[in-house]
Design an enzyme around this catalytic site. Structure first.
Site, PDB file in Angstrom:
ATOM      1  N   HIS A 111     -17.013   4.902  10.212  1.00 14.27           N
ATOM      2  CA  HIS A 111     -17.078   5.059  11.668  1.00 14.27           C
ATOM      3  C   HIS A 111     -18.247   5.969  12.004  1.00 14.27           C
ATOM      4  O   HIS A 111     -18.630   6.831  11.212  1.00 14.27           O
ATOM      5  CB  HIS A 111     -15.783   5.679  12.212  1.00 14.27           C
ATOM      6  N   ASP A 163      -9.993   1.353   0.834  1.00 14.66           N
ATOM      7  CA  ASP A 163      -9.677   1.264   2.261  1.00 14.66           C
ATOM      8  C   ASP A 163     -10.879   1.747   3.070  1.00 14.66           C
ATOM      9  O   ASP A 163     -10.759   2.478   4.054  1.00 14.66           O
ATOM     10  CB  ASP A 163      -8.431   2.079   2.608  1.00 14.66           C
ATOM     11  N   ASN A 218      -4.724   5.816   8.098  1.00 16.33           N
ATOM     12  CA  ASN A 218      -3.489   5.079   8.304  1.00 16.33           C
ATOM     13  C   ASN A 218      -3.158   4.285   7.045  1.00 16.33           C
ATOM     14  O   ASN A 218      -3.932   3.394   6.691  1.00 16.33           O
ATOM     15  CB  ASN A 218      -3.633   4.147   9.496  1.00 16.33           C
ATOM     16  N   PHE A 252      -8.679   5.478  13.090  1.00 17.19           N
ATOM     17  CA  PHE A 252      -8.182   5.790  11.759  1.00 17.19           C
ATOM     18  C   PHE A 252      -9.254   5.448  10.724  1.00 17.19           C
ATOM     19  O   PHE A 252     -10.087   4.572  10.938  1.00 17.19           O
ATOM     20  CB  PHE A 252      -6.932   4.960  11.444  1.00 17.19           C
ATOM     21  N   GLY A 253      -9.198   6.124   9.575  1.00 16.63           N
ATOM     22  CA  GLY A 253      -9.994   5.716   8.426  1.00 16.63           C
ATOM     23  C   GLY A 253     -11.152   6.632   8.085  1.00 16.63           C
ATOM     24  O   GLY A 253     -11.590   7.447   8.892  1.00 16.63           O
ATOM     25  N   HIS A 256       0.870  -1.171   0.000  1.00 18.46           N
ATOM     26  CA  HIS A 256       0.000   0.000   0.000  1.00 18.46           C
ATOM     27  C   HIS A 256       0.907   1.220   0.000  1.00 18.46           C
ATOM     28  O   HIS A 256       1.739   1.362   0.895  1.00 18.46           O
ATOM     29  CB  HIS A 256      -0.889  -0.005   1.236  1.00 18.46           C
TER      30      HIS A 256
END
Length: 201
Positions: free
Chosen positions: A81, A77, A50, A95-96, A4
C-alpha cells in the site's frame, strides 16, 4: 480445504482435523509468528493486517505448528500500500503489509537460525508445499527442467529500511529489523529476475 491460521486455537483445530483423517492444508505468514498485537500500539496502521496480529502465545503455537508439520506452508500475503493509504486513521487504513522482500529473511532469522526448523523444512514450507497445494508441477534441479530457483546467502546481514524495497510500497511492519539471510539470485521460468542482489529489468 486450505486454512489461513494465525491463532493457537486455529493450530489446535487443524491438528485435530488432520488427526481425524480430514484432508486440510494450513498456511501462515511471517508476521503472525514474529510480531504480536503489541505492535499495533507501536506502529498503528502499519501493523494492521487481516487476520489481526495476536498474542505471544499464539505466535509460539504457530512456530510449533510449523515445526511439527501441522502448518503446511509459509506464504507472504503480500499486500503493498502507498504511504498515504497507511498514514491515516487506523479505522480507514487498509489491511496488509508488503511481505515478499522480507519473508525469506524472517524465516531464516527467526526459525532456521533459531534452530526451530532446518533448511529442508523451510524449503518444504515455502516452495514445495505451496506448489503441491495448488497442484503445480514440482520444481526439479535436473537437465531439461525449467529453472525456477532462488539462490540465497544465509549469512547476509541486513537491516530493513524504508526506501530499501524494490516494491513501490514501504508498508512493512519490520522497518528497523536486523535480519540474517537474503536472496541473491532468482530465476523464474528459466529467466534471471535477480542477479547478485539486483533486480534484472
Amino acid at each position: 480445504h486450505v486454512c489461513h491460521v494465525s491463532t493457537k486455537g486455529s493450530v489446535d483445530y487443524i491438528r485435530r482435523m488432520k488427526a481425524a483423517g480430514i484432508h486440510v492444508t494450513a498456511e501462515t505468514c511471517p508476521q503472525y509468528f514474529t510480531l504480536t498485537e503489541e505492535e499495533i500500539e507501536k506502529q498503528g496502521a502499519m501493523a494492521k493486517v487481516n487476520p489481526p496480529l495476536r498474542t505471544a502465545e499464539d505466535a509460539a503455537a504457530l512456530i510449533e505448528g510449523l515445526a511439527n508439520g501441522t502448518i503446511d506452508a509459509i506464504v507472504t500475503d503480500h499486500a503493498p500500500h502507498t504511504d498515504w493509504e497507511k498514514d491515516r486513521e487506523f479505522e480507514l487504513a487498509p489491511f496488509g503489509m508488503t511481505g515478499l522482500e522480507t519473508s525469506l529473511s524472517l524465516v531464516l532469522t527467526n526459525l532456521v537460525r533459531a534452530g526451530v526448523i532446518d533448511y529442508g523444512r523451510m524449503i518444504q514450507a515455502m516452495a514445495v508445499a505451496p506448489r503441491e497445494i495448488l497442484r503445480q508441477e514440482p520444481v526439479k534441479i535436473e537437465a531439461g527442467s525449467v529453472a525456477d530457483l532462488t539462490v540465497i546467502d544465509p549469512e547476509a546481514a541486513w537491516t530493513v529500511e524504508v526506501g530499501d524495497f524494490y516494491s513501490k510500497a514501504n508498508n512493512s511492519g519490520f522497518i528497523g529489523a536486523e535480519l540474517t539471510g537474503r536472496a541473491t539470485d532468482v530465476y523464474v521460468g528459466g529467466y534471471a529476475t535477480m542477479e547478485d542482489g539486483k533486480i534484472v529489468e
